[in-house]
Design a protein around this motif. Structure first.
Motif, short mmCIF file in Angstrom:
data_model
loop_
_atom_site.label_atom_id
_atom_site.label_comp_id
_atom_site.label_asym_id
_atom_site.label_seq_id
_atom_site.Cartn_x
_atom_site.Cartn_y
_atom_site.Cartn_z
N PRO A 258 -41.37 108.59 -93.97
CA PRO A 258 -42.83 108.61 -94.15
C PRO A 258 -43.21 107.90 -95.44
CG PRO A 258 -41.88 110.75 -94.68
CD PRO A 258 -40.76 109.93 -94.11
N ILE A 259 -44.46 107.45 -95.49
CA ILE A 259 -44.97 106.74 -96.66
C ILE A 259 -45.97 107.64 -97.38
CG2 ILE A 259 -46.24 104.70 -97.44
CD1 ILE A 259 -45.17 103.27 -94.93
N SER A 260 -45.74 107.88 -98.64
CA SER A 260 -46.62 108.74 -99.44
C SER A 260 -47.56 107.89 -100.28
CB SER A 260 -45.78 109.66 -100.33
OG SER A 260 -44.97 108.88 -101.22
N GLU A 261 -48.57 108.56 -100.86
CA GLU A 261 -49.55 107.89 -101.73
C GLU A 261 -50.16 106.68 -101.01
OE1 GLU A 261 -47.65 106.98 -105.43
OE2 GLU A 261 -46.64 108.92 -105.53
N ARG A 262 -50.43 106.88 -99.74
CA ARG A 262 -50.92 105.78 -98.90
C ARG A 262 -52.44 105.86 -98.76
NH1 ARG A 262 -48.88 109.93 -95.93
NH2 ARG A 262 -50.18 110.68 -94.21
N PRO A 263 -53.08 104.75 -98.38
CA PRO A 263 -54.53 104.78 -98.13
C PRO A 263 -54.87 105.71 -96.97
CG PRO A 263 -53.72 102.53 -98.35
CD PRO A 263 -52.51 103.41 -98.28
N ALA A 264 -56.11 106.17 -96.95
CA ALA A 264 -56.53 107.15 -95.95
C ALA A 264 -56.44 106.61 -94.53
CB ALA A 264 -57.96 107.61 -96.24
N HIS A 265 -56.67 105.32 -94.34
CA HIS A 265 -56.66 104.74 -93.00
C HIS A 265 -55.30 104.12 -92.66
CE1 HIS A 265 -58.04 101.89 -96.01
NE2 HIS A 265 -57.70 100.88 -95.24
N TRP A 266 -54.24 104.73 -93.16
CA TRP A 266 -52.89 104.24 -92.90
C TRP A 266 -52.39 104.74 -91.54
CZ3 TRP A 266 -50.40 100.31 -94.41
CH2 TRP A 266 -49.01 100.22 -94.32
N SER A 267 -52.98 104.18 -90.49
CA SER A 267 -52.63 104.56 -89.11
C SER A 267 -52.98 103.39 -88.21
CB SER A 267 -53.40 105.81 -88.69
OG SER A 267 -54.79 105.57 -88.71
N VAL A 268 -52.58 103.48 -86.96
CA VAL A 268 -52.87 102.42 -85.99
C VAL A 268 -53.22 103.07 -84.66
CG1 VAL A 268 -50.48 102.15 -85.19
CG2 VAL A 268 -52.04 100.20 -85.13
N ASP A 269 -54.08 102.40 -83.91
CA ASP A 269 -54.55 102.97 -82.65
C ASP A 269 -53.74 102.46 -81.46
OD1 ASP A 269 -55.79 100.27 -82.97
OD2 ASP A 269 -56.59 100.75 -80.99
N LEU A 270 -53.85 103.17 -80.35
CA LEU A 270 -53.46 102.67 -79.04
C LEU A 270 -54.67 102.85 -78.13
CD1 LEU A 270 -51.35 101.57 -77.03
CD2 LEU A 270 -50.83 103.96 -76.45
N SER A 271 -55.13 101.77 -77.52
CA SER A 271 -56.32 101.80 -76.68
C SER A 271 -56.03 101.12 -75.35
CB SER A 271 -57.50 101.11 -77.36
OG SER A 271 -57.83 101.75 -78.58
N CYS A 272 -56.86 101.41 -74.36
CA CYS A 272 -56.81 100.66 -73.11
C CYS A 272 -58.11 99.87 -72.97
CB CYS A 272 -56.57 101.56 -71.90
SG CYS A 272 -57.93 102.66 -71.50
N ILE A 273 -58.04 98.75 -72.26
CA ILE A 273 -59.18 97.85 -72.12
C ILE A 273 -59.31 97.44 -70.66
CG2 ILE A 273 -57.74 95.86 -72.72
CD1 ILE A 273 -60.21 94.63 -74.07
N TYR A 274 -60.55 97.34 -70.19
CA TYR A 274 -60.78 96.98 -68.79
C TYR A 274 -62.16 96.34 -68.66
CZ TYR A 274 -63.11 101.55 -69.12
OH TYR A 274 -63.89 102.61 -69.52
N ARG A 275 -62.43 95.72 -67.51
CA ARG A 275 -63.72 95.06 -67.30
C ARG A 275 -64.84 96.10 -67.18
NH1 ARG A 275 -60.32 92.34 -64.01
NH2 ARG A 275 -60.98 93.56 -62.21
N ARG A 276 -65.93 95.82 -67.84
CA ARG A 276 -67.07 96.74 -67.85
C ARG A 276 -67.65 96.92 -66.45
NH1 ARG A 276 -69.76 98.37 -72.26
NH2 ARG A 276 -68.82 96.72 -73.53
N ASP A 277 -67.57 95.88 -65.60
CA ASP A 277 -68.18 95.96 -64.28
C ASP A 277 -67.20 96.37 -63.18
OD1 ASP A 277 -66.59 93.72 -64.17
OD2 ASP A 277 -68.13 92.36 -63.39
N ASP A 278 -65.99 96.77 -63.56
CA ASP A 278 -64.98 97.15 -62.57
C ASP A 278 -65.20 98.60 -62.14
OD1 ASP A 278 -62.77 97.71 -61.01
OD2 ASP A 278 -61.36 96.69 -62.34
N GLU A 279 -65.69 98.79 -60.93
CA GLU A 279 -65.97 100.13 -60.41
C GLU A 279 -65.04 100.49 -59.26
OE1 GLU A 279 -70.09 100.09 -59.38
OE2 GLU A 279 -70.78 99.97 -61.49
N THR A 280 -63.89 99.85 -59.19
CA THR A 280 -62.96 100.12 -58.10
C THR A 280 -62.37 101.52 -58.21
OG1 THR A 280 -61.18 99.10 -59.38
CG2 THR A 280 -62.35 97.70 -57.80
N PRO A 281 -62.11 102.16 -57.06
CA PRO A 281 -61.56 103.52 -57.07
C PRO A 281 -60.22 103.63 -57.79
CG PRO A 281 -62.39 102.98 -54.89
CD PRO A 281 -62.42 101.71 -55.69
N ILE A 282 -59.38 102.61 -57.66
CA ILE A 282 -58.06 102.70 -58.29
C ILE A 282 -58.17 102.69 -59.81
CG2 ILE A 282 -55.94 101.39 -58.69
CD1 ILE A 282 -55.69 100.91 -55.79
#
Length: 301
Positions: A258-282
């Motif tokens: 682990p890293i100590s004395e680190r900045p508060a935002h010392w993290s990384v995200d995991l996100s998913c992305i998709y088309r805004r107009d995709d309304e398919t059931p799957i």
């Protein structure tokens, strides 16, 4: 030229022999030969070199094969999505994945989806961030996973979780003797970062945070993914900042601190992305699985 002729061309190109291609297509050789000649005449190019052993693609033929396969893939996807609309739980889901995300969270999400929707054929595609965005817009994939996504007007992203960052260190490195490593200590050691592509990316994040603290990191290697970075640590090339989930990957000679004395935002995200107009059931079903996975995670501080 019709789709049937494209199938004939692909079969001959892949089999490199008219006879084998004809057997694969369940037709006789003469009409297949005529169809290939008709394609060449229509295009005005030579796609194959006829040899005693069979059919060899020309340079133009290799290019046409790549495009023909793309068209065949789009046709297959269109057919399967029609079935999806008719039956709801059958069809195809194309998912883009990337380096470190495949180590832990993404396989768990995919397994949960497969158990709930066994009739959906899931196809995984290794893609960087920019390639995922392009593939979504071209409708070659339904959803992608990545980090540090920039908002796009036609796409929607959903945060799955954020995770802390750790330091991968060779077990013979002096820093390995510490239980935790002060953030400022990073400035004194060669640093391996990833990925090279898809700016802004994790490399930019690390550089910006180091600048906030008052130093510029000694970056000795920029590699394509976290696995390569950790492999270089194992070989003694330097230290590497990695998401906590990567600790599931064990390589001889590598320890995580682990890293100590680190900045508060010392993290990384995991996100998913998709088309805004995709309304398919799957896609809706898959997003339901993603949200259920997110809801089951421990609450983050």
């Amino acid at each position: 030229m019709d789709f049937r002729q494209l199938k004939y061309f692909i079969a001959v190109a892949e089999e490199e022999n008219i006879g084998r291609a004809a057997r694969r297509l369940h037709i006789s050789q003469p009409p297949l030969t005529r169809q290939i000649k008709q394609i060449e005449d229509e295009l005005g190019v030579t796609l194959f070199i006829r040899t005693p052993k069979g059919m060899e693609l020309t340079a133009v033929g290799r290019l046409f094969l790549e495009e023909a396969r793309n068209i065949a893939l789009l046709f297959e996807q269109a057919t399967e999505r029609t079935l999806e609309a008719a039956k709801g739980r059958l069809g195809r889901l194309d998912v883009a994945i990337f380096g470190s995300g495949i180590i832990d969270a993404i396989p768990k999400i995919m397994l949960a989806f497969n158990e709930t929707y066994p009739g959906v054929k899931v196809h995984l595609h290794q893609m960087g961030k920019a390639e995922q965005i392009e593939a979504l817009r071209q409708r070659r994939i339904n959803v992608g996973f990545n980090r540090m996504l920039v908002p796009q007007p036609d796409l929607t992203s959903e945060l799955i979780f954020t995770e802390p960052l750790l330091l991968a260190v060779n077990e013979k490195h002096p820093l390995s003797r510490l239980d935790s490593i002060p953030f400022r200590a990073l400035k004194d050691h060669p640093l391996i970062l990833f990925p090279r592509e898809g700016r802004p990316n994790f490399i930019d994040k690390v550089i910006a945070i180091c600048a906030e603290v008052g130093f510029f990191p000694r970056i000795t290697q920029e590699v394509g993914d976290a696995v390569t970075g950790v492999a270089l640590v194992a070989s003694g090339f330097g230290i590497c900042i990695v998401p906590k989930s990567l600790t599931a990957l064990t390589l001889p000679g590598v320890v995580f601190r682990p890293i100590s004395e680190r900045p508060a935002h010392w993290s990384v995200d995991l996100s998913c992305i998709y088309r805004r107009d995709d309304e398919t059931p799957i896609l809706a079903a898959f997003l339901g699985t993603v949200r259920a996975f997110r809801a089951g995670l421990p609450k983050q501080a």
